[in-house]
Design a protein around this motif. Structure first.
Motif, short mmCIF file in Angstrom:
data_model
loop_
_atom_site.label_atom_id
_atom_site.label_comp_id
_atom_site.label_asym_id
_atom_site.label_seq_id
_atom_site.Cartn_x
_atom_site.Cartn_y
_atom_site.Cartn_z
N ARG A 1 25.96 21.57 114.48
CA ARG A 1 25.32 20.55 114.01
C ARG A 1 25.27 20.49 112.62
NH1 ARG A 1 21.93 16.39 114.26
NH2 ARG A 1 20.86 15.96 116.15
N PRO B 1 22.51 16.38 107.12
CA PRO B 1 22.82 16.13 105.71
C PRO B 1 21.85 16.77 104.99
CG PRO B 1 22.95 14.29 107.14
CD PRO B 1 22.39 15.31 108.08
N ASN C 1 17.26 16.13 104.86
CA ASN C 1 17.28 15.42 106.22
C ASN C 1 16.80 16.74 107.03
OD1 ASN C 1 17.87 13.72 108.41
ND2 ASN C 1 19.30 12.53 106.81
N ARG D 1 19.05 21.61 120.09
CA ARG D 1 18.61 22.09 121.38
C ARG D 1 19.43 23.42 121.77
NH1 ARG D 1 16.94 17.67 125.18
NH2 ARG D 1 17.56 16.41 123.46
N ARG E 1 19.97 25.99 124.77
CA ARG E 1 20.10 26.07 126.48
C ARG E 1 19.16 27.32 126.53
NH1 ARG E 1 25.36 25.10 126.97
NH2 ARG E 1 25.45 24.58 124.82
N ALA F 1 26.20 10.25 107.90
CA ALA F 1 25.77 11.56 108.83
C ALA F 1 24.43 11.42 109.40
CB ALA F 1 26.04 12.82 108.24
N GLY F 2 23.66 11.08 108.55
CA GLY F 2 21.90 11.08 108.91
C GLY F 2 21.77 9.90 110.05
N ALA G 1 23.22 10.88 113.03
CA ALA G 1 22.47 11.84 114.07
C ALA G 1 21.08 11.26 114.67
CB ALA G 1 22.19 13.05 112.84
N GLN H 1 17.82 9.23 120.12
CA GLN H 1 16.86 10.25 120.04
C GLN H 1 17.08 11.45 119.41
OE1 GLN H 1 15.05 10.78 124.09
NE2 GLN H 1 14.28 8.74 123.94
N GLY H 2 17.88 11.28 118.39
CA GLY H 2 18.35 12.59 117.39
C GLY H 2 19.57 13.19 118.08
N SER H 3 20.15 12.74 118.95
CA SER H 3 21.41 13.24 119.62
C SER H 3 22.57 12.59 119.34
CB SER H 3 21.02 13.66 121.06
OG SER H 3 20.08 14.53 121.22
N GLN I 1 24.91 12.56 116.87
CA GLN I 1 26.13 13.38 116.80
C GLN I 1 26.94 13.77 118.09
OE1 GLN I 1 25.80 17.05 114.02
NE2 GLN I 1 25.08 15.66 112.51
N GLU I 2 25.98 14.56 118.85
CA GLU I 2 26.47 15.15 119.99
C GLU I 2 27.05 13.93 120.80
OE1 GLU I 2 23.53 15.77 118.72
OE2 GLU I 2 23.61 17.86 118.44
N GLN J 1 34.94 20.95 125.56
CA GLN J 1 34.32 20.94 124.41
C GLN J 1 33.28 19.64 124.48
OE1 GLN J 1 34.25 23.31 121.84
NE2 GLN J 1 32.59 22.04 121.12
N ILE K 1 30.27 20.57 126.23
CA ILE K 1 29.25 21.32 125.42
C ILE K 1 28.34 20.20 124.72
CG2 ILE K 1 28.90 22.86 123.39
CD1 ILE K 1 29.64 24.53 125.48
N PHE K 2 28.83 19.36 124.19
CA PHE K 2 28.35 18.19 123.44
C PHE K 2 27.14 17.60 124.17
CE2 PHE K 2 31.69 18.65 120.03
CZ PHE K 2 30.71 19.14 118.99
N GLN L 1 25.85 18.82 126.78
CA GLN L 1 24.77 19.89 127.00
C GLN L 1 23.98 19.73 125.97
OE1 GLN L 1 26.92 23.21 127.93
NE2 GLN L 1 27.12 22.83 130.34
N ASN L 2 24.45 19.85 124.71
CA ASN L 2 23.63 19.94 123.54
C ASN L 2 22.94 18.62 123.29
OD1 ASN L 2 24.50 22.43 123.07
ND2 ASN L 2 25.86 22.11 121.44
N GLY L 3 23.27 17.62 123.78
CA GLY L 3 22.53 16.35 123.77
C GLY L 3 21.37 16.14 124.65
N GLY L 4 21.67 17.01 125.72
CA GLY L 4 20.53 17.00 126.63
C GLY L 4 20.78 16.39 127.96
#
Lengths: 104, 276
Positions: free
Chosen positions: A66, A69, A72, A77, A79, B54-55, B58, B62-64, B66-67, B197, B200-201, B203-206
């Motif tokens: 992840r 920047p 920032n 998350r 698991r 990038a900011g 991301a 809701q903050g996911s 990038q995922e 892969q 995985i993203f 999953q990481n994004g919920g």
């Protein structure tokens, strides 16, 4: 007004059993460098990158890459983890940016 | 300098291997250098954009964001690789014949160039955005060490290009009659690894919370963040502790590609036109 904002923020945030864990990255070091979470329960880390440069929260054992920047923040998350130790690093400054998640 | 060399090399390996495989899969196809170069250039430009925003990226979903973005471009690459293989199933023999014939021109291969160009673009974009952020951070810091770090980064890029070349020339030692069969096999595994892969993203994004338990753990054998682990991760989708959803995505991708390759008519017919 503040209460209204807070309510809005809470509505927009996915429901979590507990508050996000606050993690800071400053001078390319994590504080705290050891994070304890309950085993077999998902958790959330909010990483504040207080440095000017970007870094990547990277952990193959946590399966997380992840980018956050400079000046920032990012929500990371976790698991549901089996009990154990899970190292992580700031990939761009791995010499100093090291940390550990302990699930127990 | 060494540290920046290693970081950039690590990031560039993945794209380098994929470019090497794509070059081998398009052996003899006219204009393939242009297609690959376009993919690389688009990937680098995209990487700069992704790094620059990038900011903002991301903070989406809701903050996911990038995922979501990573899962989406990986899915795109899986689609393109699948399309390539299905197309090859109906034209591979014809291409091998053309490759063996005098001139080594594989005119029929041009149709698959767009798909592979997109795959190259995605690979460069994913790894490149991290390289850009890393090098930008160093350059912004300035100071006496910055020059050495940037030089290290350049060497890392060069080493990545070398891996790409080794992959390509290694594959070229395969006889022309079998080359496209081998590249199709490699591309199937690449696609399966990318699909895993992408999971995985998600999953990481919920967005995907089923079958998240670890099925086995081979970190004692090959660590995923070691150089061999990274090579295996890119080539065959190696994961030191895969979870159920990852394995399902991996297996399902291979199955779907193989079934589609079987279903497509052999010869000139079928799979006409460019990918959507």
């Amino acid at each position: 007004m503040k209460r209204l904002l807070l309510a809005l923020v809470m509505m927009a945030t996915p429901v979590l059993a507990e508050e996000p864990i606050v993690l800071h990255l400053k001078n390319h070091r994590f504080t705290p460098s050891t994070i304890k979470v309950k085993a077999n329960k998902p958790a959330m880390i909010t990483l504040f990158n207080d440095d000017a440069e970007a870094d990547e929260f990277d952990s193959s054992s946590l399966k997380i890459e992840r980018v956050v920047p400079g000046h920032n923040k990012g929500n990371i998350r976790l698991r549901a983890l089996a009990p154990g130790k899970y190292p992580f690093m700031g990939e761009f400054h791995a010499a100093t940016a090291q940390g550990l998640v302990i699930a127990e | 300098m060494i540290s920046s060399l290693i970081i950039v090399f690590r990031e560039v390996i993945e794209a380098g291997l994929i470019v090497g495989i794509v070059l081998a899969a398009t052996t003899g196809v006219p204009h393939r250098s242009r297609a690959v170069a376009l993919g690389v250039i688009a990937g680098v430009l995209g990487a700069c954009l992704v790094a620059g925003f990038a900011g903002e990226l991301a903070s989406l979903f809701q903050g996911s964001g990038q995922e979501f973005f990573n899962a989406a471009i990986l899915a795109l690459a899986v689609g393109m690789l699948t399309w390539h293989n299905v197309w090859m199933a109906s034209h591979g023999r014809e291409m091998a014949r053309e490759l063996k014939a005098a001139g080594h021109q594989v005119q029929s291969g041009e149709r698959t160039l767009t798909a592979l160009s997109i795959v190259v673009g995605v690979a460069v974009l994913r790894e490149g955005s991290e390289v850009v952020l890393f090098l930008y951070g160093i350059a912004a810091q300035g100071g006496s060490s910055a020059g050495g770090m940037v030089a290290g980064g350049a060497l890392g890029l060069l080493a990545g290009a070398l891996v790409s070349g080794l992959m390509y020339f290694g594959l070229l030692t395969i006889p022309a009659g079998r080359l496209f069969q081998v590249t199709s096999g490699l591309i199937t595994l690449l696609a399966a690894g990318m699909a895993a892969q992408a999971v995985i993203f998600l999953q990481n994004g919920g967005w995907l919370e089923y079958f998240t338990g670890t099925v086995w753990d081979t970190s004692w054998l090959v660590r995923e963040d070691s150089i061999p682990g990274r090579l295996l991760h890119t080539l065959v989708g190696y994961s030191e502790a895969p979870n159920g959803a990852q394995l399902i995505a991996y297996g399902a991708t291979i199955l779907v590609i193989l079934v589609l390759m079987r279903l497509v008519p052999q010869g000139q017919k079928g799979a006409k036109g460019a990918p959507a």
